[in-house]
Each structure stands twice: as C-alpha cells, then as structure tokens.
Write an enzyme that holds these catalytic residues in place. Structure first.
Site, PDB file in Angstrom:
ATOM      1  N   SER A 179      55.698  44.194  40.644  1.00  0.00           N
ATOM      2  CA  SER A 179      54.939  45.600  41.267  1.00  0.00           C
ATOM      3  C   SER A 179      54.989  46.063  40.088  1.00  0.00           C
ATOM      4  O   SER A 179      55.536  45.908  39.234  1.00  0.00           O
ATOM      5  CB  SER A 179      55.698  46.365  41.990  1.00  0.00           C
ATOM      6  OG  SER A 179      55.428  47.781  41.723  1.00  0.00           O
TER       7      SER A 179
ATOM      8  N   TYR B 201      64.283  49.008  43.546  1.00  0.00           N
ATOM      9  CA  TYR B 201      63.108  48.528  43.558  1.00  0.00           C
ATOM     10  C   TYR B 201      62.370  48.083  42.353  1.00  0.00           C
ATOM     11  O   TYR B 201      62.521  46.833  42.067  1.00  0.00           O
ATOM     12  CB  TYR B 201      61.751  49.518  44.527  1.00  0.00           C
ATOM     13  CG  TYR B 201      60.625  48.517  44.959  1.00  0.00           C
ATOM     14  CD1 TYR B 201      60.845  48.159  45.536  1.00  0.00           C
ATOM     15  CD2 TYR B 201      60.428  48.483  43.865  1.00  0.00           C
ATOM     16  CE1 TYR B 201      59.848  46.481  46.316  1.00  0.00           C
ATOM     17  CE2 TYR B 201      58.680  48.222  44.375  1.00  0.00           C
ATOM     18  CZ  TYR B 201      59.051  46.924  45.539  1.00  0.00           C
ATOM     19  OH  TYR B 201      57.445  45.924  46.188  1.00  0.00           O
TER      20      TYR B 201
END
Length: 255
Positions: free
Chosen positions: A147, A160
C-alpha cells in the site's frame, strides 16, 4: 496435459475489488488462475465464468488467509486439482492480495485489532508463501500487495501501514533467498482505490475521495482497473528481470 508454456497463478482474495481485476488481467495474459474467496461464493463463481469467457481456466477455493491452520488443506486441494487437470501439482505464480482494512487511531487500537490485521496482512502472507513453495515451479514469481500507506502516513492507518511495511521487507528477503530457484519476488503498492474495501471508504465518502484526488498528481482516486494489469505484467516473461522491487501504482499520490 499442461503444455510447457501454460502458466498458472494462484491469487488470494480474487472474487472482488482489486483481486478480481488481477484475476481477469492474468487470464488476458494467457494464464490459468486458481483464486481464493473468503465468503462470497456467488461473486467467485462470476469471476470464474469471466475467466472462462476469456478462454482460460479458473477455479475458486474458499480460504480464510488469516487462519494458518487452513493452509495445508488448501494446498492439498490445489495440488490435487492441478494434478488431475494438468498432470502436475505445480503452479508458477503466487499473488498475496487478500486483506481487510482497519481505520483506528494508534492510541485507541486494541490488541485484538492488531492481531487480526497482523494475521491476515503479515503472518498469513508469510506462512501461505512458505507453504506454497513446494508446489511452485522454479522460474516462477511472487507478487505481494502492499500500500502507499507503507511510504506515507495517514492518521488511523498505523497498524495496516506497518504490516504492509513488514511485507515489503519480507519481499526483499524472498527475492534474495529464492533466487537460486529463479523465483522472483516483488511488491505492488496501490494508492487509494475506489472499491468496497474498508466499507467503501475511498469510493463512497466524498470528502475522502476529494482529498485523495487533491493529493494525487493525476487528479483522481484509483480504480481497480488501474492495478490488475501491473500485477499481471509481473507474472509474465516480460518481467523476468524485475526482482526485489516495490512498484507503487498510485497515480503519483503524495509525491
């Protein structure tokens, strides 16, 4: 029987969102695909049908990629399916895509939330890849999905983002340690994408969508169709000399 040039990819979380587009693009590149889904068999069956319409083979297996105890049984099913249909139990590429979102301020994140995200985004990726190795053909490849949040920080994504950072470091070790088998390992790191991920956080929240667009050089949030083709490219002979790399696919977010 499997021909010498018929490649096969295994994709986790392939029934919707980014994973679905990865599966479709792999099929367009001429690969057969085995993919996992968590709970929505109907959506998985639709993707299988789409791949078949393209002219490639596909099958979907249910798997919770946060539950390591399921991995041995999963690969037994994969190996048996391939042996029966191709004459070999092996496949060529593994795409670790499955995941869930967590939006929680660092100070309020619970141990349970941390463990849940770790299990699916790091521990699951680590051990699923480990257990895949005996079935992977030499000369194949691994694509781990990270990400943009591993490069830049946005409040609420500490758990995350840090798990994705761990996956990026792991990928370098995979590239180094599996090089003797000519297995490549790379990272694709999407920016903010309009999907139902995180409850449609980027797609459905107008303020979030505009914030993403304003911070992206190309002036919009991403869509799944921006990502799948890059992943599929890494699973082709054209990408044979790309190894240990992080490719961010974000339209130039926060540059």
């Amino acid at each position: 029987m499997k021909t010498d040039n018929q490649k096969i990819a295994v994709v986790t979380g392939g029934s919707r969102g980014l994973g679905r587009d990865m599966v479709i693009n792999l099929a367009k590149k001429g690969l057969d695909v085995i993919f996992t889904y968590h709970s929505n068999k109907e959506k998985a069956d639709e993707v299988v049908a789409e791949v078949q319409n393209i002219g490639q083979k596909a099958i979907a297996f249910q798997l919770d990629t946060s539950d390591i105890s399921q991995f041995d049984g999963f690969f037994e099913k994969v190996g048996s399916h391939l042996k029966e249909n191709t004459g070999s139990s092996n496949f060529d590429y593994l795409v670790n895509n499955a995941g869930t979102a967590l939006y929680s301020p660092f100070a309020q994140t619970t141990e349970q939330q941390f463990d849940d995200i770790m299990n699916i985004h790091y521990k699951g990726v680590f051990f699923l890849t480990q257990k895949a190795l005996p079935l992977m053909n030499d000369g194949g490849g691994i694509v781990n999905i990270s990400s943009g949040l591993a490069r830049f920080a946005m409040p609420g994504s500490s758990t995350y983002g840090s798990m994705k950072g761990a996956v990026e470091v792991l990928t370098k070790y995979l590239a180094k340690e599996l090089g003797g088998r000519q297995i490549k390992a790379n990272v694709v790191a999407p920016g903010a994408i309009e999907t139902d991920f995180g409850g449609g956080h980027v797609r459905d929240n107008k303020e979030t969508n505009q914030m993403v667009a304003n911070s992206t050089a190309l002036g919009r949030a991403g869509v799944p169709e921006d990502i799948g083709g890059v992943v599929a490219f890494l699973c082709t002979e054209d990408a044979r000399w790309i190894n240990g790399q992080r490719i961010e696919v974000s339209g130039g977010m926060n540059i």
